[in-house]
Scaffold this active site. Structure first.
Site, mmCIF file in Angstrom:
data_model
loop_
_atom_site.group_PDB
_atom_site.id
_atom_site.type_symbol
_atom_site.label_atom_id
_atom_site.label_comp_id
_atom_site.label_asym_id
_atom_site.label_seq_id
_atom_site.Cartn_x
_atom_site.Cartn_y
_atom_site.Cartn_z
ATOM 1 N N HIS A 257 22.431 -90.280 98.032
ATOM 2 C CA HIS A 257 23.530 -90.068 98.705
ATOM 3 C C HIS A 257 24.843 -89.276 98.007
ATOM 4 C CE1 HIS A 257 27.157 -91.462 101.360
ATOM 5 N NE2 HIS A 257 26.012 -91.745 102.136
ATOM 6 N N ASP B 21 21.831 -97.675 93.506
ATOM 7 C CA ASP B 21 22.584 -97.537 94.856
ATOM 8 C C ASP B 21 21.911 -98.513 95.749
ATOM 9 O OD1 ASP B 21 23.667 -96.974 97.173
ATOM 10 O OD2 ASP B 21 23.570 -94.900 97.056
ATOM 11 N N GLN C 145 21.253 -99.171 100.900
ATOM 12 C CA GLN C 145 20.506 -99.357 102.239
ATOM 13 C C GLN C 145 19.198 -100.117 102.064
ATOM 14 O OE1 GLN C 145 20.460 -97.840 105.048
ATOM 15 N NE2 GLN C 145 22.302 -96.281 104.624
ATOM 16 N N LYS D 29 26.485 -102.138 105.858
ATOM 17 C CA LYS D 29 25.049 -101.772 106.053
ATOM 18 C C LYS D 29 24.008 -102.802 106.364
ATOM 19 C CE LYS D 29 25.947 -97.195 104.333
ATOM 20 N NZ LYS D 29 25.870 -96.093 105.079
ATOM 21 N N CYS E 197 24.866 -87.339 104.606
ATOM 22 C CA CYS E 197 25.408 -87.264 103.479
ATOM 23 C C CYS E 197 24.486 -87.025 102.184
ATOM 24 C CB CYS E 197 25.954 -88.474 103.350
ATOM 25 S SG CYS E 197 27.614 -88.536 104.153
#
Ligand SMILES: Cc1ncc(COP(=O)(O)O)c(C=O)c1O
Lengths: 151, 414
Positions: B131, B208, B211, B234, B372
């Site tokens: 991202h 990261d 998600q 999220k 993104c």
């Protein structure tokens, strides 16, 4: 308006037809100027070719290329179809007029822009205005840069 | 585990759906089908109520007053931290920092951890799948320090090119920053394996996890990463709140990032001393209601059971994948072996942007564009994709209703 009629108002047959068979598409060879247009929201990218006469003050025709959605493609196609054989000053007025129509719902007065009325539904759909505006904004930016260079 | 009844054929999701008030609304006169949870999920009542109750009954600043409300607000805020600490199995609350979200967490690590450490010629390793929030902060710190950005390639099926990884982990690699689950194509990366490889070479790792949190039970110690970033919205929590997990030894050694109240112990004009972890990285009045809402989101996910959620979502993923393939001209972008319930696809002759508008008129919310992740979408030679991301509240019936709408869109445009 029901969902399907507003969808039909947006994707009018004229727009779908221009999307399938765009005018001026893939016609950039020997253009005097090639302008790049990019919509960072969706990643769409188009190139607009300007064919100018030797003095550079008169547009003969436009062509375009790129990957874009139906609204953007039809808008570029109608731009190429309707705007040719114009002085740079005339061109600028028409470009501003169309952008005002899309973004601020100002009425389209000019006869040559009447076919662009098919985009009226976008006035109620801010998320897609940028799609129809992209070819015209690309042209607007190029004309401004062109102006600076030739002053 | 949950006490949700199961029907014979597949899981009955109606009890879970009932927890989400927003799912009851209509769009263009049609029932909303929300397939955009990867952009932001809807929030369950448990989250909305926790935040509402805070503002109605306990609202006060935290860690400051001696009055009753301030004490209660502080307790609720810190209880949320404790719950989240357990939720990701961090070692202690000192390792769990409240931020605005994944983006801020990554920037914090880039500026407070990496920037003082990186030397010209050092390398930061990321992947093509990132991202923008796990690209740009590293580009900025590379610019600031003279370090170099290196990229792990992605294969045609949307998996990381694991064969390329060993050569990319060099003596000059100082940081590996990698997405746990891809927001664009759903790939679940083999993070334990990669973190082990990095650890063996003394390379600091950041994952990261924006998600991953809604789909997987995340255990930061089992994964073995040094830093882990989380976005509240999220994982069915509020916007404007997230977490940075960091190993205590690393966080302790880092200078503060933002200066202000809360992060100090004493201030004089000659010298300021800093607060302990985690307050050292929480300058200013925090997003108190957001933190409480995020704690409630974690509690909600645990009450359903992350295994139960994953099982349901995997069922949806398989069903949606096979149904989508019935649409002529449709191609799924990214078919990794391990995927979360996020599916990117393109349809011949139908631009994703038009598709998004057309299906919206039938009540379906999907995301279209580059998500993104411009380098990844470009890697597949596309300007954009359509993305259907499935959350715990989605159903097989919603997927089945989507397929004819896709066919209609194709018939209209092609
Ligand atoms: C994989 C991934 N990382 C990071 C982010 C950024 O999260 P936020 O915008 O909440 O900071 C997102 C959100 O789109 C994401 O999907």
């Amino acid at each position: 308006m029901t969902a399907s009629s507003s969808l039909d108002a947006l994707y009018q047959q004229v727009i779908l037809e221009h999307n399938r068979h765009p005018v001026g598409f893939d016609q950039l060879d020997n253009a005097s100027l090639i302008a790049q247009g990019y919509n960072p929201v969706c990643g769409d990218h188009i190139q607009l070719g300007l064919f100018l006469d030797a003095g550079g003050r008169h547009l003969q025709k436009l062509g375009f290329d790129g990957q874009s959605c139906a609204i953007c493609t039809a808008s570029a196609s109608l731009l190429c179809q309707q705007l040719h054989d114009l002085s740079i000053d005339e061109l600028k007025i028409l470009v501003n007029s169309f952008l005002g129509f899309i973004k601020h719902a100002t009425p389209l007065q000019e006869p040559s822009l009447q076919p662009l009325q098919v985009f009226a539904e976008l006035q109620r759909l801010p998320t897609r205005q940028g799609c129809a505006a992209l070819p015209w904004e690309t042209l607007q930016t190029t004309l401004q840069e062109f102006e600076v260079k030739h002053e | 585990m949950s006490a949700i009844p199961r029907s014979d054929s597949h899981f009955d999701v109606s009890a879970w759906r009932a927890d989400f008030p927003a799912l009851r609304r209509t769009v263009h006169g049609k029932p909303l089908v929300y397939f955009d949870s990867a952009a932001t999920a809807q929030r369950p009542l448990a989250v909305l109520t926790a935040m509402d109750q805070f503002y109605r009954q306990y609202n006060a600043n935290v860690h400051r007053g001696v009055h009753t409300l301030s004490g209660e607000a502080t307790d609720l805020f810190e209880q949320a931290r404790t719950r989240l600490t357990r939720h990701i199995n961090a070692d202690s609350e000192r390792e769990v920092i409240f931020t605005r979200g994944s983006t801020e967490s990554i920037n914090l690590v880039a500026q407070a951890y990496a920037r003082p450490k990186l030397q010209p010629g050092d390398q930061v390793l990321i992947s093509t799948m990132e991202h923008h929030s796990n690209i740009v902060p590293w580009q900025m710190v590379c610019e600031q320090t003279g370090a170099e950005l290196k990229i792990i390639p992605v294969l045609e099926n949307g998996e990381l090119d694991m064969q390329a990884v060993p050569q990319l982990l060099t003596e000059r690699t100082k940081i590996l920053a990698l997405v746990h689950v891809s927001n664009a194509v759903g790939t679940i990366n083999p993070v334990r394996q990669i973190c082990r490889m990095a650890r063996e070479r003394n390379i600091t790792t950041l994952l990261d996890g924006a998600q991953a949190m809604p789909h997987l039970a995340v255990d930061v110690q089992a994964i073995g990463c040094d830093f882990y970033s989380v976005s509240g919205h999220k994982m069915y929590g509020p916007t404007g709140i997230g977490l940075l997990y960091g190993r205590e030894a690393l966080l302790d050694a880092m200078p503060p990032w933002h200066g202000g109240g809360e992060m100090i112990r004493t201030v004089t004009f000659e010298k300021t001393t800093y607060n302990d972890l985690p307050a050292k990285f929480e300058a200013g009045t925090p997003n108190i209601a957001g933190a409480i809402g995020l704690g409630a989101a974690a509690a909600y996910l645990q009450s359903l059971g992350l295994e139960a959620i994953a099982e349901h979502e995997q069922h949806l993923l398989e069903h949606a994948t096979s149904q989508l393939k019935q649409v002529s001209g449709l191609r799924i972008v990214g078919e990794a072996r391990h995927k979360a319930s996020v599916i990117s696809f393109v349809i011949d002759g139908v631009h994703p942007h038009d598709l998004g508008t057309i299906v919206d008129h039938d009540g379906f919310a999907i995301r279209t564009g580059h998500h993104c992740t411009m380098p990844l979408i470009k890697r597949f030679g596309l300007p954009a994709t359509a993305r259907m991301s499935l959350g715990l509240y989605n159903s097989v019936a919603e997927i089945d209703a989507f397929i004819p709408v896709l066919k209609k869109a194709r018939a209209m445009l092609v």
